[in-house]
Design an enzyme around this catalytic site. Sequence first.
Site, PDB file in Angstrom:
ATOM      1  N   PHE A 180       0.857  -1.194   0.000  1.00 24.94           N
ATOM      2  CA  PHE A 180       0.000   0.000   0.000  1.00 24.94           C
ATOM      3  C   PHE A 180       0.892   1.242   0.000  1.00 24.94           C
ATOM      4  O   PHE A 180       0.740   2.150   0.820  1.00 24.94           O
ATOM      5  CB  PHE A 180      -0.937   0.005   1.214  1.00 24.94           C
ATOM      6  N   ASN A 235      -2.403  -5.631  -6.465  1.00 26.75           N
ATOM      7  CA  ASN A 235      -3.217  -5.662  -5.257  1.00 26.75           C
ATOM      8  C   ASN A 235      -2.374  -6.276  -4.141  1.00 26.75           C
ATOM      9  O   ASN A 235      -1.853  -7.383  -4.275  1.00 26.75           O
ATOM     10  CB  ASN A 235      -4.471  -6.502  -5.508  1.00 26.75           C
ATOM     11  N   ALA A 236      -2.240  -5.557  -3.025  1.00 26.18           N
ATOM     12  CA  ALA A 236      -1.361  -6.012  -1.950  1.00 26.18           C
ATOM     13  C   ALA A 236      -1.811  -7.349  -1.362  1.00 26.18           C
ATOM     14  O   ALA A 236      -0.978  -8.193  -1.002  1.00 26.18           O
ATOM     15  CB  ALA A 236      -1.275  -4.958  -0.857  1.00 26.18           C
ATOM     16  N   CYS A 294      -5.310   3.262  10.097  1.00 30.20           N
ATOM     17  CA  CYS A 294      -5.907   4.589  10.281  1.00 30.20           C
ATOM     18  C   CYS A 294      -7.412   4.488  10.509  1.00 30.20           C
ATOM     19  O   CYS A 294      -8.123   5.494  10.419  1.00 30.20           O
ATOM     20  CB  CYS A 294      -5.608   5.479   9.076  1.00 30.20           C
ATOM     21  N   ASP A 316       0.726  -0.409   5.504  1.00 26.13           N
ATOM     22  CA  ASP A 316       0.059   0.865   5.807  1.00 26.13           C
ATOM     23  C   ASP A 316      -1.141   1.023   4.881  1.00 26.13           C
ATOM     24  O   ASP A 316      -1.145   1.866   3.982  1.00 26.13           O
ATOM     25  CB  ASP A 316       1.033   2.029   5.644  1.00 26.13           C
TER      26      ASP A 316
END
Length: 432
Positions: A267, A315-316, A376, A336
Amino acid sequence: MPTSSKPPNSQRGGRPPPAQGRGRPHHARPEKPAPDRTTPDIAPDGLPQVSLVRRGVERWQAGHPWIYRADLNGDPALAGGEVVRVTDGRGWFLGKAFYSKQSKISLRWLTFEDVAVDADFFRQRLLSADELRRRALPGEATYRVVHGEADGIPGLVVDRYGDWLSVQFLVPATEQRKALLVDLLQEQFRPRGIINRSDVGVRNLEGLTPEKGVLRGEAPGPVSFDEGLVRMRADLLEGQKTGAFLDQRENHVMAAHYAHGEALDCFSYVGGFALQLATRAKHVTAIEISESAAAQLKENAASNKLTNLDVVVANAFDFLRDAVDDGKHFDTIVLDPPSFAKNKDAIAAALRGYKEINLRAMQLLRPGGILISASCTYHVDEQGFEDMLASAAADARRRVQIIERRGAGRDHPVLLNLRETRYLKCFVLRVL
């Protein structure tokens, strides 16, 4: 804790008269008409007055800066955006707040004191906010100037990028005072330009339309700023948030101290973590799904002369799963991701997503490897995030040490009694 002031024309001894003696005639007391709760009282200073039910009073006195619609004593006939006097059910003064008509959050605290909320009020709040940043980050020219409720101006976010300011007006009260607030920012910072980045979905909840543009001065184009050993670039008009993720700046720099060997950054966006890793690690693989962000990341790497960084557009989740299947290993991994939960109903799904990527990362790390894992999502608190990490470690059959628990930088202060301002979690872990 605030001290209550006596309401106008209040009388002592509001007790009912003693009961009539036995045998004496009883005269029924005339019924009082029900109070009109739709028309707010007007205080002597001309401000509308909004009263709270007991639960709202308790919430206010406990220090929480938000009062919800259900805690108001009726529905005041106000347009939204007003500064209102807040009282308890007896009319005793509690403080002043911004009023929102459409949001579930009806009142946002401004002050416990009976003072004028005018230009001088906001000027002093801006000066106080900047004084903190100058003490905490001396000599720094890129930082968050105002962090909404945490700095006493709810619904206002201001980021500074050297000679430019990027601003968000998030509630009707700050939107209606936009010209005043921009004048005060111009007066204090003398910027070359002030950019409006109020293009965020949260404004829809307030009945406001997302918008962006240049408010004052000139449009800067991409601006450059330093993060540790790395020079970053941010597009204040088209970049995410207000141009960059300033809340992670101190964590970006921290990551360089732990970076070693083969590193993986998932990301990546434009490289906040990846570029820092590349200053110490032997090689860095950065995973970013957005082609435009990946292109900017490559430019940032080139401008910093970092030749040991490869950018993969992917795509992670898929990359991590395939890397485990392929038997790859790394020495340093950073996760992240963007927020996985926009509301409380999405918490369970968010935790499943966090667990999947963290479990894969723990499987990919060599013994002694470092995992920097961030979230987050403020709906997932720090304890919930740590519990998820523990569950991922158990499923990965790895022993994991916590080296650091971190949050947003010092320019993003956390307001006690408002957990929403402690939204960012960042754990530094060592996998044994």
